[in-house]
Structure formats: C-alpha cells, structure tokens
Scaffold this active site. Sequence first.
Site, mmCIF file in Angstrom:
data_model
loop_
_atom_site.group_PDB
_atom_site.id
_atom_site.type_symbol
_atom_site.label_atom_id
_atom_site.label_comp_id
_atom_site.label_asym_id
_atom_site.label_seq_id
_atom_site.Cartn_x
_atom_site.Cartn_y
_atom_site.Cartn_z
ATOM 1 N N PHE A 225 -26.293 22.715 -56.220
ATOM 2 C CA PHE A 225 -25.539 21.815 -57.114
ATOM 3 C C PHE A 225 -26.428 21.489 -58.327
ATOM 4 C CE2 PHE A 225 -24.337 20.896 -52.695
ATOM 5 C CZ PHE A 225 -22.969 21.109 -52.714
ATOM 6 N N ASP A 247 -25.035 26.889 -58.531
ATOM 7 C CA ASP A 247 -23.934 25.995 -58.920
ATOM 8 C C ASP A 247 -22.651 26.831 -58.926
ATOM 9 O OD1 ASP A 247 -23.951 23.014 -60.468
ATOM 10 O OD2 ASP A 247 -22.154 24.221 -60.784
ATOM 11 N N SER A 248 -21.518 26.165 -58.723
ATOM 12 C CA SER A 248 -20.250 26.904 -58.715
ATOM 13 C C SER A 248 -19.694 27.078 -60.129
ATOM 14 C CB SER A 248 -19.224 26.174 -57.843
ATOM 15 O OG SER A 248 -19.043 24.870 -58.339
ATOM 16 N N ALA A 277 -21.901 26.195 -52.673
ATOM 17 C CA ALA A 277 -23.097 25.821 -51.915
ATOM 18 C C ALA A 277 -22.820 25.764 -50.402
ATOM 19 C CB ALA A 277 -23.613 24.473 -52.408
ATOM 20 N N ASP A 294 -27.753 18.076 -54.093
ATOM 21 C CA ASP A 294 -27.266 16.969 -54.938
ATOM 22 C C ASP A 294 -25.791 17.187 -55.265
ATOM 23 O OD1 ASP A 294 -27.161 14.734 -56.577
ATOM 24 O OD2 ASP A 294 -27.988 15.776 -58.314
ATOM 25 N N CYS A 334 -23.980 10.626 -54.024
ATOM 26 C CA CYS A 334 -23.698 9.714 -55.141
ATOM 27 C C CYS A 334 -22.341 9.046 -54.932
ATOM 28 C CB CYS A 334 -23.772 10.440 -56.474
ATOM 29 S SG CYS A 334 -22.581 11.771 -56.632
#
Length: 391
Positions: A225, A247-248, A277, A294, A334
């Site tokens: 990420f 990352d996507s 991921a 993350d 988060c």
Amino acid sequence: MRRIYLKKGREAPILRGHPWIFSGAIEKAEGELEAAGVADIFDAQKNWIARGFANVKSQIRVRVLTWKNEPIDGDFFSRRLDRALSLREKHLSDTTNAYRLINGEGDFLPGLIVDRYNDFLVCQFFTAGMESFKGDIVGALGDLVPATGIFERSEGKVRNEEGLEPAAGVLFGEAPPDTISITENGFKFLVDVRGGQKTGFFLDQRDNRAFLSTLARGQTLLNCFSYSGAFSVYGFGGGAKSIVTLDSSRPALELAEQNLALNGFEAVDGELLKGDAFAYLKECKSNFDVIVLDPPSLAHRRSDVSAATGAYKFLNLHALRHLSPGGVLLTFSCSQHLAADLFQKVVFGAAVDAGRKVSIVKKLGQSIDHPVSLHHPEGEYLKGLALRVLD
Ligand code: SAH
C-alpha cells in the site's frame, strides 16, 4: 444568534471539553436554525456554557469552538491558527516544509484541515459553519504564512452530511502547479494537491517513515500500500538492500517511481509492483526482513468494523508468515472506528494463526502535526505496531 438548550444532565461532556453535541442531547433550539452558523449553548438551567457551529442537517448538531465568551470572528481564527503554527514551528525540523497546520478538533477548530506543502496551503472545510468563515480564515492564513497560493480541496462524507457539495479551486494567490515539490526530513517528494489522495500526501506517517529508516540498513523490505512510495524512499535512505514497492494504483506507482528517482534511488535494487496486496501476500514465495502494511481505511462506518477486522487479520497473518527470523512488521490501521486495543487483538490473533512468537517493539501513531484533543479521543485514527518475530 442561534441558542441551543441542552436536556437536563447532558451538559457534562461539553463542560469536560468534548466538542460534539448530538441531536439527542438537545431540548430546544431558537433563532435562525435553517442556516448553519454560530450558536450559543446553554444547559437546562439556561446557563451559558459554550459557543460553536450548529447545523440542523447534521447528526452532530453542534461542534464547539470555545468555552469562553469570546466573539467568533477573524481575530478568533487568527489566534487559533497562530497557536497551531507555533507548535509546528517549534517541533518540525528545518528540512521539512510539508505538514498539517490545522488538524480539526486536535487544534480546537472542528471542521477545518489545512496542510502546508512548501509555499502552498491546501484547505478542507468540512462543515457549513466553517465554510461560512472561509473569507476570514483564508485572510488569517495569508497573514500568518507567506503562501504563494491557498487552494481548496473540500470533499468527503462529513461534507455530505452537512449538506455541502464538494468544492475545489484557488482561494488566494497563484494556482498550484501540477505537482508541488516538498521536502520531508531532507527527502524530496512530489505532491499533486488537485488529484492526489487526501490533500496529496500522507503527512500523518512522517514519524513512522523516519522510524522505518532506522531499521532498514542492509535489509530486504516489502512496502505494501505504498502510494507515493514514501516508506520506500526512507527505506533506501536508511540503507535498505532491496525494496518491493506494491500498490494497486498505476498513478500511485508512477508517483513512487518519480519520488525514488528524485532522491537518487532509481538505480538501487527496487521493484515497483502493481497488484492487490491481499493476493500478493497470500501467494508470494519470498520472505522479507521488514514489511510495511499501511492499508487505506477498511472500516468507514462503525458497522464495517467486524468485516474490517477480518481483512486486517488476513493481511497481518500473511505478512507475519513472510517475515525472516528476527524480521520486523510495521502494521497500521487508519480506521477511526477500529480502536487501538481491538487492532492489537486482531494482530495477536494473526500472530497465533501464523504460528509466530511476536514482540511489540514500538507503538506508533500519527505525527506531531496531527494532535488529538484529549477531550475528543475520536481524533486518534492512526494506530500502528512495530512488531518483531522471534524466529
Ligand atoms: N503508505 C502510504 C499511504 C498508503 S494509502 C504513504 O506513506 O504515503 C493506501 C494505498 O493503498 C493507496 O495508494 C491505494 O492505491 C492502495 N491500495 C488500496 N487497496 C489496495 C490493495 N488491495 N492492494 C494494494 N494497494 C491498495
């Protein structure tokens, strides 16, 4: 002036400093209630207790600005902005010119976010009350910070709940360039404040990136990420042997590639991977000395928490399986609705299922420019654990 009277006994949390008043706590309201704006708050005995922004459209009917009988005007905002700026100026290094200048409730300005990216400021007005003071706030910001331009990027769930449309554009001075160059702890990054995620950069992870760089020397890293690749830049800065940056999103990887090159790391042993991921961690055949996880918020609402715990467990279980003996996992959530103790329990479950013995090396959180009001623990959204596996 709007006047809001609370039900008997409902003043206690407000007097203790919580800034939110929900509709259920209100006995009656008087004044121009259709338009959002400043309101005085009274207890059931009609004693004045606080002043804030009211909006009948939102479940959070009032966000308190002050517990003192002071006018809400340009001077009020100047004083609050000045307080917030002095915290950042005292504590941030002079090799950092990007930080969150105003962090909503954490700076006692609910509904307002201001990020500084070098000589530009980016504002987010989340509530109708804050929006009605836009002119005063932009004026106060312009006086306080020598900005080339002030840009607005107001969007998201809270704005919808307040009955506001998204808004973007120049509020003062020059329009920002397509990418603004910033420096963070001496590393360089490009920030797209118009189209990038959040206001363009994840400033809240600054301290955790600096911590990662202290673990990186000679190590193999996996940065899941990755977005702007910022953890990878710090990883190479700390002397990592190799880094897989995953990352996507294609634009995110292109940004990461630019940021690695900007810091002179284009020739080092790195791989930029576009992928999911979850799938990568499950299927990957390699092990790593350090892994960063993350993910974006996996629980946007309280009702998502149970499904989100499953996703966090999956990610952490598979990441722990791919750590070399003695390896370190930096794992984050988060999601504001996922409490730190629940996150730790989820990670514990993942460790048990992965069959690894794990110690917590450090508990991680948001950087100093994202203060949390002690009276508003909901503001503590970013939590992280640095974990070390035994063998
Ligand atoms: N670590 C970053 C911030 C991460 S933001 C930093 O320090 O700046 C979350 C990132 O996860 C976004 O870039 C998003 O594109 C990416 N993402 C979302 N879902 C993903 C998935 N399933 N697999 C890989 N990346 C994903």
